[in-house]
Motif scaffolding. Structure first.
Motif, PDB file in Angstrom:
ATOM      1  N   HIS A   1     -58.405 114.434 -12.775  1.00 23.93           N
ATOM      2  CA  HIS A   1     -59.825 114.789 -12.721  1.00 23.93           C
ATOM      3  C   HIS A   1     -60.481 114.719 -14.091  1.00 23.93           C
ATOM      4  O   HIS A   1     -59.972 115.277 -15.063  1.00 23.93           O
ATOM      5  N   SER A   2     -61.606 114.012 -14.170  1.00 26.22           N
ATOM      6  CA  SER A   2     -62.368 113.855 -15.426  1.00 26.22           C
ATOM      7  C   SER A   2     -61.408 113.660 -16.599  1.00 26.22           C
ATOM      8  O   SER A   2     -61.411 114.412 -17.567  1.00 26.22           O
TER       9      SER A   2
ATOM     10  N   ASP B   1     -68.403 115.879 -11.152  1.00 24.75           N
ATOM     11  CA  ASP B   1     -67.979 117.128 -11.786  1.00 24.75           C
ATOM     12  C   ASP B   1     -69.135 118.123 -11.910  1.00 24.75           C
ATOM     13  O   ASP B   1     -69.346 118.732 -12.941  1.00 24.75           O
TER      14      ASP B   1
ATOM     15  N   GLU C   1     -66.657 110.256 -10.664  1.00 23.21           N
ATOM     16  CA  GLU C   1     -66.760 111.678 -10.345  1.00 23.21           C
ATOM     17  C   GLU C   1     -68.094 112.212 -10.850  1.00 23.21           C
ATOM     18  O   GLU C   1     -68.638 111.712 -11.825  1.00 23.21           O
TER      19      GLU C   1
ATOM     20  N   HIS D   1     -56.196 118.946 -12.757  1.00 22.34           N
ATOM     21  CA  HIS D   1     -56.957 119.371 -13.934  1.00 22.34           C
ATOM     22  C   HIS D   1     -55.943 119.503 -15.067  1.00 22.34           C
ATOM     23  O   HIS D   1     -54.950 120.205 -14.911  1.00 22.34           O
TER      24      HIS D   1
ATOM     25  N   SER E   1     -66.196 111.277 -15.196  1.00 22.68           N
ATOM     26  CA  SER E   1     -67.512 111.841 -14.893  1.00 22.68           C
ATOM     27  C   SER E   1     -68.384 111.771 -16.140  1.00 22.68           C
ATOM     28  O   SER E   1     -67.881 111.790 -17.266  1.00 22.68           O
TER      29      SER E   1
END
Length: 192
Positions: free
Chosen positions: A96-97, A152, A150, A71, A124
């Motif tokens: 992530h994202s 999320d 993703e 993150h 995402s």
């Protein structure tokens, strides 16, 4: 796969016991990944603690050779430095994202490749598709073998529709068919 880690939103000042617990969990579950861990610059009051805890969790993932989900929000310079300074890296990292710049992504690809680590970028609909300006150019510029779908979401009721929308975002960005996007992201997920 199951993931264990302390998200930067939930850092605590007493984290030695948490690192010990994380090690125990990972040693007990040989298939578990580490994540979601990282840095969130929107929570500046805990950023130094976040970084200390991130570096410890990241080092543990590298030591145990577990993939990591990261993150990173408004702390890209600190994240880059921490990854660059790490003695060794986990076998794979997923951003992530991902909402960073292409330049940051390119730099991370170079840093991780030198240390035999495959870098992935997750996208995402929740984070990347609902921006005022979707990230078509960024997604288009990243290597095809680094893109992940993703959701999320915490609410499993809407996961399928959000994955569908994330797939459409990636397909439009890469100018791929939806079927090719699913297949490519599936292969990438297996590689992660």
């Amino acid at each position: 796969a199951r993931c264990f880690g302390l998200h930067p939103w939930w850092v605590a000042t007493e984290y030695d016991e948490l690192i010990s617990l994380l090690r125990t969990r990972l040693e007990t579950d040989s298939q578990a990944f580490v994540g979601e861990i990282g840095l969130d610059g929107l929570r500046r009051e805990t950023l130094n603690t976040q970084e200390t805890l991130f570096r410890q969790q990241f080092a543990l993932a590298a030591e145990l050779q577990r993939p990591v989900t990261l993150h990173c929000v408004r702390a890209y310079g600190r994240m880059r430095t921490a990854i660059e300074e790490a003695e060794c890296l986990p076998p794979a990292i997923s951003m992530h994202s991902y909402g960073g710049s292409y330049d940051f992504g390119r730099d991370l690809i170079s840093i991780t490749a030198k240390k035999n680590c495959h870098l992935f970028f997750g996208f995402s609909w929740t984070i990347n598709g609902q921006r005022s300006k979707p990230q078509y150019d960024l997604i288009r510029a990243l290597p095809d073998n680094s893109i992940l779908l993703e959701s999320d979401l915490e609410d499993s009721q809407h996961i399928d529709s959000h994955l569908e929308q994330a797939c459409q975002l990636i397909a439009k960005s890469k100018q791929w068919s939806q079927e090719f996007t699913y297949l490519t992201c599936h292969q990438n997920a297996l590689a992660f």
